[in-house]
Design an enzyme around this catalytic site. Structure first.
Site, short mmCIF file in Angstrom:
data_model
loop_
_atom_site.label_atom_id
_atom_site.label_comp_id
_atom_site.label_asym_id
_atom_site.label_seq_id
_atom_site.Cartn_x
_atom_site.Cartn_y
_atom_site.Cartn_z
N LEU A 194 -20.31 13.69 -3.22
CA LEU A 194 -21.51 13.81 -2.40
C LEU A 194 -21.98 12.44 -1.94
O LEU A 194 -22.27 12.22 -0.76
CB LEU A 194 -22.61 14.51 -3.19
CG LEU A 194 -23.99 14.54 -2.54
CD1 LEU A 194 -23.97 15.32 -1.23
CD2 LEU A 194 -25.02 15.15 -3.50
N TYR A 204 -33.83 20.74 -0.94
CA TYR A 204 -32.46 20.49 -0.51
C TYR A 204 -32.29 20.70 1.00
O TYR A 204 -31.37 20.13 1.60
CB TYR A 204 -31.47 21.31 -1.33
CG TYR A 204 -31.18 20.61 -2.63
CD1 TYR A 204 -30.30 19.54 -2.68
CD2 TYR A 204 -31.85 20.94 -3.80
CE1 TYR A 204 -30.06 18.84 -3.84
CE2 TYR A 204 -31.64 20.25 -4.98
CZ TYR A 204 -30.73 19.19 -4.99
OH TYR A 204 -30.52 18.48 -6.15
N HIS A 255 -28.60 25.88 -6.68
CA HIS A 255 -29.91 25.26 -6.93
C HIS A 255 -31.02 26.30 -7.05
O HIS A 255 -32.19 25.95 -7.14
CB HIS A 255 -30.24 24.25 -5.83
CG HIS A 255 -29.44 23.00 -5.92
ND1 HIS A 255 -29.56 22.12 -6.97
CD2 HIS A 255 -28.48 22.48 -5.10
CE1 HIS A 255 -28.72 21.11 -6.79
NE2 HIS A 255 -28.05 21.31 -5.68
#
Length: 757
Positions: free
Chosen positions: A154, A282, A439
């Site tokens: 990431l 996010y 998440h």
């Protein structure tokens, strides 16, 4: 330790560039107007920006600050250390600073024409090109997708997204031998590493893969590599990964159609309203790669019409994200979300500017940009700066709204009710979405309440100290899985001390809550409700929340009705996580001599039981003081119902959890039940004059007077002697349906999902 390029193979390349360094520091227009830059900055936008420099205050101020920052970095020298650390560590932080400084240096080179910025980028890239072939995967083995320069792919993708922009800005300035060398030894291998060598990272539907797709796509656009671009847009082919497989981080590898790549990450996580299923924290993080790549595609591949894709979902997403904030601009911490993150972050500066420029240049976005007080240094930021200079901004008014979840908008939603006047800005947020990928939290029908940007009843958010190395290397703490994701960490009902879906990701991902009613057309009475049928076997939930602005009260109050249906007896807990100091309770609060955890698992092991009482009445009242404001919860109860006072922090030897309090309503050995409460702000305390004004609740009691399959009715009795009746239609939310119901000796007729009088 500062590093200098000492490798023999690079000496010839550096020597070949010496004549470039000997040029005057000012580059003429004819030298720069070649094929590059053509991603974020373009030849045309550079010329237009130069023509306005010195006359656009916000842009000029942003540019000056960036120049000061990069000049300091250049003065300190180039440092490309051997990767070693987790997030927050020295090497991690240095590589992060490097890509940030390179991207900014590229902009400065194009806009100011000073070659020192190009030299800085070139020299650093040559160092990275020398380092990259020597590296295996990162020595920290915690991630499912270990990177090269960072502990996870990431962050390597972050590096490539930003560095691609820097490379684009100096591409035509570099001798062809050097650009060929960088393409061959650094950028093409890096793109392959992030994609074909790490398919479980690249071929996902997740914010991680979005960064990976965009990283490969951005460098593909710089190098004019169509094969890489196709890989970025549509994912890997023949990757031998089961579309339904789960990776080590709990995310689905591909979407439901087995697709991956940038377009799959646009199609699947975003609803038609622009809500991102992982949650606003996010979404904020992912908006930068989504928007910056869209801008690059618009500039270089206009035939894709990227800003029109899925009915303009990217532009809608910016609006949705701005509306998912409190009065201070901080994002609601739904799912994994760090509190305090706001639209002042750099990714939202970029998103707002791009949305303004490529949308219809709505003046409301200018007011957000004005509050941000900085712009992106490209054509979009120029347009915003000119709009602000000309005073075109208008207020961005956050209204009550429902944002659907799911690619087709049919997987639940987030409801937001708002009221604002001179006395208060109240915001009520109810979550009835899908799982939210890896998440996601297990908290169907949870809610949070805000006043003037301050949390009144909170969502815990995530358990993590982002980029604080001492706390698990800046990564997620184990308490995220043992507490923060569990249902007891949220303001919703828990059955038998077991989290929704038994805390099973696969099960939770198959289901979503069902929208039932949302009506904010009357600012005096706003209502939202949803149902959940899958959190527990053979048990259904139906929660309705109403925001009422009564002319006799200074501020709105909230009615909360949570109906539970089951054929067998259970224990039900409904926590309310508040902040502040307890002022008064209608029940006895005897503290134990020694604290014990509330339970043994599913997050209960992290709650200290500070007091346990029996209601001994048909209602209870709980009053507390926070930020000099009095609040009360008045709830209908049965005499044997229990009230628990709890606080996070049990079984937490490293003090990873905040010490936050909660009041928990408990019903034991019950099949079907109704939790009915009024949540009310009602007074202030002045610490200077030491006076309390309106410190007592205006409600005397809450009573459930009817509960059956079709209807639930509650009476709110006020201290003034007045009373209110709320009747909910449990089976038919249609606003045109006519209802006729007898309660006691009275007959009630109304049209729509509810009656309130």
């Amino acid at each position: 330790m500062k590093t200098i390029s000492k490798l023999i193979p690079l000496l010839l390349l550096i020597f070949m560039s010496c004549k470039e360094e000997e040029k005057t520091t000012e580059v003429s227009e004819s030298e720069t107007l070649k094929s590059h830059p053509n991603l974020i900055l373009t030849q045309e936008s550079v010329a237009e920006i130069k023509a306005h420099l010195g006359s656009i205050p916000v842009f000029d101020a942003t540019l000056a600050k960036v120049q000061e920052e990069v000049d300091l970095a250049i003065a300190e020298g180039i440092d490309v250390p051997i990767p070693k650390d987790m997030a927050g560590g020295y090497t991690h932080t240095q590589h992060k600073a490097n890509y940030d400084h390179m991207q900014k240096a590229g902009v400065l080179f194009q806009l100011l024409g000073d070659e020192k910025y190009a030299i800085y980028i070139r020299d650093m890239l040559l160092e990275y090109a020398a380092l990259f072939p020597t590296l295996g995967r990162h020595p920290q083995e915690r991630s499912y997708s270990r990177g090269k320069f960072f502990w996870q792919c990431l962050n390597d993708s972050n590096w490539l997204v930003y560095t691609s922009q820097a490379y684009d800005c100096i591409y035509d300035w570099l001798p062809k031998e050097q650009s060929d060398h960088l393409n061959r030894t650094l950028f093409k291998p890096y793109a392959d590493f992030l994609s074909v060598e790490t398919p479980k990272f690249f071929n996902r539907v997740h914010n991680h893969s979005t960064w990976g797709n965009v990283a490969v796509g951005m460098i593909a656009l710089v190098m004019d590599d169509d094969e890489l671009l196709d890989r970025a847009l549509y994912g890997l082919e023949d990757d031998n990964i089961d579309p339904n497989e789960l990776d080590d981080d709990g995310g689905v590898i591909k979407d439901k159609d087995g697709k991956a790549g940038f377009f799959a990450n646009l199609d699947s996580p975003f609803s038609p309203d622009g809500f991102y299923t992982e949650g606003p924290y996010y979404q904020r993080y992912a908006m930068y790669p989504f928007m910056i790549f869209a801008e690059a595609l618009h500039n270089k591949k206009p035939e894709l019409k990227i800003f029109e894709y899925k009915d303009g979902v990217l532009l809608k997403a910016v609006d949705a994200l701005l509306n998912l904030t409190d009065a201070d601009g901080e994002f609601f911490p739904l799912n994994d979300g760090q509190k305090g993150m706001s639209y002042y972050t750099a990714s939202l500066v970029s998103a707002v500017d791009i949305a303004y420029y490529y949308g219809s240049q709505r003046p409301e976005l200018l007011s957000v940009a004005k509050a941000q007080n900085k712009v992106q240094l490209d054509a979009t930021g120029l347009a915003v700066a000119i709009g602000l200079k000309e005073g075109k901004e208008q207020p961005f008014i956050k209204k009550s709204m429902e944002l659907t979840d799911g690619r087709n908008g049919d997987e639940g939603a987030v409801g937001i009710l708002r009221h604002q006047d001179d006395n208060a800005a109240m915001t009520l947020v109810m979550k009835y979405t899908g799982q939210g990928l890896s998440h996601g939290h297990y908290d169907k029908l949870s809610f949070s309440l805000y006043e003037d940007g301050e949390e009144v009843l909170q969502d815990y958010g995530l358990s993590r100290f982002v980029n604080v190395e001492q706390k698990n290397g800046g990564g997620y703490l184990k308490e995220n899985k043992t507490f923060a994701k569990h249902t007891i960490a949220h303001n919703t009902v828990i059955q038998d001390e077991t989290s929704h879906f038994d805390y099973d990701f696969v099960t939770g991902s198959r289901h979503h809550s069902d929208r039932y009613v949302f009506d904010a057309s009357n600012p005096q009475i706003q209502i939202m409700g949803a149902k959940e049928h899958n959190a527990y076997p053979n048990t259904s939930f139906h929660r309705t929340m109403v925001m009422v602005k009564d002319s006799t009260l200074a501020k709105p109050y909230i009615i909360d009705v949570f109906k539970v249906l089951s054929n067998t007896a259970h224990q039900y807990d409904l926590p309310y996580y508040y902040f502040g100091q307890i002022v008064a309770t209608s029940f006895k609060t005897e503290a134990p001599k020694a604290l014990e955890p509330l339970g043994t698992k599913n997050g209960y092991q992290h709650l200290w039981k500070e007091a346990e009482s029996t209601a001994n009445a048909d209602h209870i009242q709980f009053t507390w003081l926070n930020n000099q404001i009095f609040y009360s919860i008045t709830s209908a109860t049965h005499a044997k119902d229990k009230v628990l006072l709890a606080r996070t922090g049990a079984n937490d030897p490293e003090f990873n959890l905040r010490r936050d309090p909660a009041m928990i309503l408990r019903k034991e050995n019950t099949a079907s039940a109704v939790f009915a409460s009024v949540i009310e702000p009602h007074g202030v305390y002045n610490a200077v004059s030491e006076t309390a004004d309106n410190a007592y609740s205006q409600f005397e009691s809450v009573t459930v007077v009817l509960d059956e399959e079709a209807y639930t009715a509650i009476v709110l009795k006020m201290t003034s002697g007045a009373s209110k009746l709320l009747i909910l239609s449990n089976l038919d939310p249609n606003n045109e349906t006519e209802h006729n119901l007898k309660i006691g000796a009275n007959n009630y007729q109304w049209t729509g999902a509810y009656y309130f009088q």
